[in-house]
Structures are given as C-alpha cells and as structure tokens.
Design an enzyme around this catalytic site. Structure first.
Site, PDB file in Angstrom:
ATOM      1  N   GLY A  13      42.787  41.832  39.049  1.00  0.00           N
ATOM      2  CA  GLY A  13      41.360  41.562  38.812  1.00  0.00           C
ATOM      3  C   GLY A  13      41.042  40.083  38.951  1.00  0.00           C
ATOM      4  N   ALA A  14      41.637  39.456  39.979  1.00  0.00           N
ATOM      5  CA  ALA A  14      41.592  37.984  40.060  1.00  0.00           C
ATOM      6  C   ALA A  14      40.586  37.450  41.071  1.00  0.00           C
ATOM      7  CB  ALA A  14      42.996  37.451  40.370  1.00  0.00           C
ATOM      8  N   ASP A  63      43.874  48.373  43.789  1.00  0.00           N
ATOM      9  CA  ASP A  63      43.139  49.097  42.747  1.00  0.00           C
ATOM     10  C   ASP A  63      44.210  49.508  41.729  1.00  0.00           C
ATOM     11  OD1 ASP A  63      42.083  51.091  41.144  1.00  0.00           O
ATOM     12  OD2 ASP A  63      40.865  51.962  42.742  1.00  0.00           O
ATOM     13  N   ASN A  90      44.984  41.911  33.910  1.00  0.00           N
ATOM     14  CA  ASN A  90      43.663  41.368  33.568  1.00  0.00           C
ATOM     15  C   ASN A  90      42.504  42.262  34.020  1.00  0.00           C
ATOM     16  OD1 ASN A  90      41.669  38.928  33.164  1.00  0.00           O
ATOM     17  ND2 ASN A  90      41.385  39.593  35.285  1.00  0.00           N
ATOM     18  N   TYR A 158      35.492  51.442  25.760  1.00  0.00           N
ATOM     19  CA  TYR A 158      36.115  50.129  26.004  1.00  0.00           C
ATOM     20  C   TYR A 158      37.005  49.751  24.804  1.00  0.00           C
ATOM     21  CZ  TYR A 158      36.355  45.073  27.020  1.00  0.00           C
ATOM     22  OH  TYR A 158      36.788  43.783  27.279  1.00  0.00           O
ATOM     23  N   ALA A 160      38.398  51.695  22.630  1.00  0.00           N
ATOM     24  CA  ALA A 160      39.590  52.570  22.593  1.00  0.00           C
ATOM     25  C   ALA A 160      40.629  52.089  23.599  1.00  0.00           C
ATOM     26  CB  ALA A 160      39.183  54.011  22.887  1.00  0.00           C
ATOM     27  N   LYS A 162      41.089  49.035  24.721  1.00  0.00           N
ATOM     28  CA  LYS A 162      41.683  47.755  24.339  1.00  0.00           C
ATOM     29  C   LYS A 162      42.607  47.919  23.125  1.00  0.00           C
ATOM     30  CE  LYS A 162      39.896  45.210  27.597  1.00  0.00           C
ATOM     31  NZ  LYS A 162      40.756  44.654  28.661  1.00  0.00           N
ATOM     32  N   ILE A 191      33.500  35.520  26.363  1.00  0.00           N
ATOM     33  CA  ILE A 191      33.839  34.483  27.340  1.00  0.00           C
ATOM     34  C   ILE A 191      32.814  34.534  28.482  1.00  0.00           C
ATOM     35  CG2 ILE A 191      35.681  33.546  28.822  1.00  0.00           C
ATOM     36  CD1 ILE A 191      36.513  33.785  25.827  1.00  0.00           C
TER      37      ILE A 191
HETATM   38  P1  NAP Z   1      35.066  40.323  35.438  1.00  0.00           P
HETATM   39  O1  NAP Z   1      34.460  39.017  35.786  1.00  0.00           O
HETATM   40  O2  NAP Z   1      34.233  41.551  35.571  1.00  0.00           O
HETATM   41  O3  NAP Z   1      36.457  40.477  36.205  1.00  0.00           O
HETATM   42  C1  NAP Z   1      37.173  41.671  36.173  1.00  0.00           C
HETATM   43  C2  NAP Z   1      37.728  41.918  37.539  1.00  0.00           C
HETATM   44  O4  NAP Z   1      38.501  43.150  37.515  1.00  0.00           O
HETATM   45  C3  NAP Z   1      36.613  42.126  38.587  1.00  0.00           C
HETATM   46  O5  NAP Z   1      36.857  41.377  39.739  1.00  0.00           O
HETATM   47  C4  NAP Z   1      36.681  43.619  38.850  1.00  0.00           C
HETATM   48  O6  NAP Z   1      36.263  43.989  40.150  1.00  0.00           O
HETATM   49  C5  NAP Z   1      38.179  43.865  38.701  1.00  0.00           C
HETATM   50  N1  NAP Z   1      38.474  45.291  38.636  1.00  0.00           N
HETATM   51  C6  NAP Z   1      37.712  46.292  38.126  1.00  0.00           C
HETATM   52  N2  NAP Z   1      38.311  47.477  38.333  1.00  0.00           N
HETATM   53  C7  NAP Z   1      39.465  47.225  38.987  1.00  0.00           C
HETATM   54  C8  NAP Z   1      40.502  48.041  39.484  1.00  0.00           C
HETATM   55  N3  NAP Z   1      40.476  49.381  39.368  1.00  0.00           N
HETATM   56  N4  NAP Z   1      41.554  47.456  40.112  1.00  0.00           N
HETATM   57  C9  NAP Z   1      41.597  46.107  40.261  1.00  0.00           C
HETATM   58  N5  NAP Z   1      40.624  45.286  39.823  1.00  0.00           N
HETATM   59  C10 NAP Z   1      39.574  45.838  39.193  1.00  0.00           C
HETATM   60  O7  NAP Z   1      35.524  40.313  33.895  1.00  0.00           O
HETATM   61  P2  NAP Z   1      36.231  39.212  32.971  1.00  0.00           P
HETATM   62  O8  NAP Z   1      35.307  38.924  31.879  1.00  0.00           O
HETATM   63  O9  NAP Z   1      36.838  38.147  33.771  1.00  0.00           O
HETATM   64  O10 NAP Z   1      37.377  40.154  32.342  1.00  0.00           O
HETATM   65  C11 NAP Z   1      38.765  40.003  32.564  1.00  0.00           C
HETATM   66  C12 NAP Z   1      39.494  40.750  31.460  1.00  0.00           C
HETATM   67  O11 NAP Z   1      39.146  40.171  30.188  1.00  0.00           O
HETATM   68  C13 NAP Z   1      39.111  42.231  31.349  1.00  0.00           C
HETATM   69  O12 NAP Z   1      40.249  43.000  31.037  1.00  0.00           O
HETATM   70  C14 NAP Z   1      38.121  42.248  30.197  1.00  0.00           C
HETATM   71  O13 NAP Z   1      38.069  43.494  29.553  1.00  0.00           O
HETATM   72  C15 NAP Z   1      38.712  41.169  29.296  1.00  0.00           C
HETATM   73  N6  NAP Z   1      37.775  40.582  28.343  1.00  0.00           N
HETATM   74  C16 NAP Z   1      36.614  39.961  28.742  1.00  0.00           C
HETATM   75  C17 NAP Z   1      35.782  39.370  27.787  1.00  0.00           C
HETATM   76  C18 NAP Z   1      34.528  38.611  28.152  1.00  0.00           C
HETATM   77  O14 NAP Z   1      33.765  38.240  27.236  1.00  0.00           O
HETATM   78  N7  NAP Z   1      34.271  38.299  29.398  1.00  0.00           N
HETATM   79  C19 NAP Z   1      36.123  39.454  26.427  1.00  0.00           C
HETATM   80  C20 NAP Z   1      37.283  40.112  26.054  1.00  0.00           C
HETATM   81  C21 NAP Z   1      38.109  40.663  27.018  1.00  0.00           C
HETATM   82  P3  NAP Z   1      34.777  44.585  40.321  1.00  0.00           P
HETATM   83  O15 NAP Z   1      33.858  43.461  40.012  1.00  0.00           O
HETATM   84  O16 NAP Z   1      34.754  45.028  41.733  1.00  0.00           O
HETATM   85  O17 NAP Z   1      34.638  45.715  39.328  1.00  0.00           O
END
Ligand code: NAP
Length: 253
Positions: A13-14, A63, A90, A158, A160, A162, A191
């Site tokens: 997810g980078a 994926d 991630n 979500y 559940a 995590k 974040i």
């Molecule tokens: P983000 O900007 O939405 O990045 C997540 C990335 O994962 C996106 O590029 C997304 O692609 C990709 N992804 C989704 N489904 C996928 C799949 N099946 N295979 C591979 N990649 C996939 O979110 P982020 O905030 O950076 O989140 C990163 C991690 O931190 C996640 O696990 C999230 O739950 C966790 N987190 C985030 C927050 C926050 O406040 N931001 C807080 C706590 C935890 P698409 O855009 O195409 O879907």
C-alpha cells in the site's frame, strides 16, 4: 544509528499516504525497497523519488488479497536482491458505514484487505526470513484496535480487522521468535493521509477528531515512519510481539 544498509524491505500500500512515507524513510536509511500497491504506475513515481535521492527501489503491483500476487511480490525482492529482511504490512481501507446497514460483502472486503492481506504477506515473507534466520515484520494496526478508548462508531468492520491485526502480531511473534524473526504492530491515531481526508477537510469532523487528541493536532505520516524505521532497525532488537501506539495521547486521554 538508525540505518538499514544492505537490508531489503517490502512495503504494501505504498503508492501514497503512510506507505509512501515509510518507503521514502527506509530508503533514506539505506534499505533497498519494494514499493508495492494495486497501482504500479503510482508505485513507479515513488520509486523515481527514491532514485532521485540516490536510493534503490523497484515498483511491484500487488493486491494483498491475492495469494499469487503476494508470492510474486516476495519473489521480485528475492530475484532482485536475494532476500527479504523487512516487511511493512501497511495496505488498508477504511469505509464508513452504519453497522445496521453493513453488508456481508463490505465486511468481507475490509477483512480481506486489512487482515487476510496481512496474513498472506507475512506468510510469504516469513518463508524467506525463516530460511535466513532473521527478519522483521511490522503490521500497521490502529488505535481502533480494541484497547480502552479505541472503539469508534461507523467503522465496526475496520475496528474488528485492526483488533485482528494485533492478535495476529502477538501470535506470530511467539511462533517466529525461534527463527530470529521479530513481529510488531504500530497503532497510529489520526494521521494526515488521503484515508483521513474527510476528517481534515470537514471543520466539524476535524474538531471532533482533535477533541480526542490531547496534543490537539493530527500526526504526520513521517512521524509514524520514524517509528517504522526504529522497529525495522537493530536498535529495537529485543522488541517483539508489541503494539506501539503513536496517537498524540488519544488512548491515554
Ligand atoms: P491510504 O492513503 O488510503 O493508503 C493506503 C494504501 O493501501 C492506498 O494506496 C490503497 O490503494 C492501498 N490498498 C488498498 N487496498 C489494497 C490492496 N488490496 N492491495 C494493496 N494495496 C491496497 O491510507 P493511510 O492512511 O496511509 O493508511 C495506511 C495504513 O495505516 C492502513 O492500514 C490504515 O488502516 C492505517 N491507519 C491509518 C490511519 C490514518 O489516520 N490515516 C490511522 C490508523 C491506521 P487505493 O487507494 O487504490 O485503495
């Protein structure tokens, strides 16, 4: 002190958000990085940025719900550099939906990406790490993982997923410790990434979010990446099975 020279890291997810930030940070510390996401095009842009900073990286489409693509991602790292030292699980999604309207398909999609995806990537990477007798797996959970204060409405599926990530982390840390593979989780609070865009743009939502955070601000992706770097490095050599919270005081409040 925090350097990763000759280490090979995979980040899922980078293409954007925190995953991109982790990729840039680990590359800056000297790791060779597999930048992976569903969109290879966007991953290439992250790779270009790493290369501009004199780092090494490749873009791999993956994926995380598809076993074959996950195995190919690990294979790409091994074929290019001979090993896998670090996996950052991630990739994730967060869909807002009232519990009473949540469909089985929506539940399955969230659990598939946020939990099954972590299992598939951890298993494929661990097969290499166990052979090498070394490795680090970092699972990105969330403050919504089920600890006191972490429950949130509208994202039951979500939460559940995590909570499952934290349980997966502890069990896997115990099973892989004899092979010198450390497994830890990071639980970020709010974040500033595209995932949290709604909270950032809507003043009412932002105020509700900030009200929960004693530091009265959202975190930056790089602040989480600093923790990823620490847990990936030898400086955290006695930490395994832990979930490290990084939330500006949210859960303490
Ligand atoms: P983000 O900007 O939405 O990045 C997540 C990335 O994962 C996106 O590029 C997304 O692609 C990709 N992804 C989704 N489904 C996928 C799949 N099946 N295979 C591979 N990649 C996939 O979110 P982020 O905030 O950076 O989140 C990163 C991690 O931190 C996640 O696990 C999230 O739950 C966790 N987190 C985030 C927050 C926050 O406040 N931001 C807080 C706590 C935890 P698409 O855009 O195409 O879907």
């Amino acid at each position: 002190m925090l350097e990763l020279k000759n280490k090979i890291a995979i980040i899922t997810g980078a293409r954007r958000g925190m995953g991109k930030s982790h990729a840039l940070k680990l590359a800056e510390a000297g790791a060779k990085v597999v930048v992976s996401d569903i969109s290879q095009e966007d991953c290439r842009k992250v790779v270009d940025e790493i290369k501009k900073n004199k780092g090494e990286a490749i873009a791999v489409k993956c994926d995380v719900t598809k076993k074959e693509e996950v195995e190919n991602m690990v294979k790409a790292a091994v074929e290019k550099w001979g090993k896998v030292d670090i996996l950052v699980n991630n990739a994730g999604i967060c869909q807002f939906k009232p519990f009473l309207e949540l469909t089985v398909e929506e539940w399955d999609r969230t659990l598939d990406i946020n939990l099954k995806g972590y299992f598939l990537c951890a298993q494929a990477a661990a097969k290499e790490m166990v052979k090498q007798k070394s490795g680090v797996i970092i699972n990105i959970a969330s403050v919504e993982m089920g600890q006191v204060g972490g429950g949130m409405p509208m994202i039951v599926h979500y939460c559940a997923s995590k909570g499952g990530v934290v349980a997966l982390t502890e069990a896997l840390a115990v099973e892989l410790a004899p092979y010198n593979v450390r497994v830890n989780a990071i639980s970020p609070g709010a974040i500033e990434t595209p995932m949290a865009e709604a909270s950032q743009k809507d003043p009412k939502l932002l105020e509700q979010t900030l009200a929960k955070i004693p530091m009265r601000r959202m975190g930056q992706p790089e602040e989480v990446s600093n923790l990823v770097l620490f847990l990936a490095s030898g400086q955290s050599s006695y930490i395994t099975g832990s979930t490290v919270v990084i939330d500006g005081g949210w859960l303490a409040g």
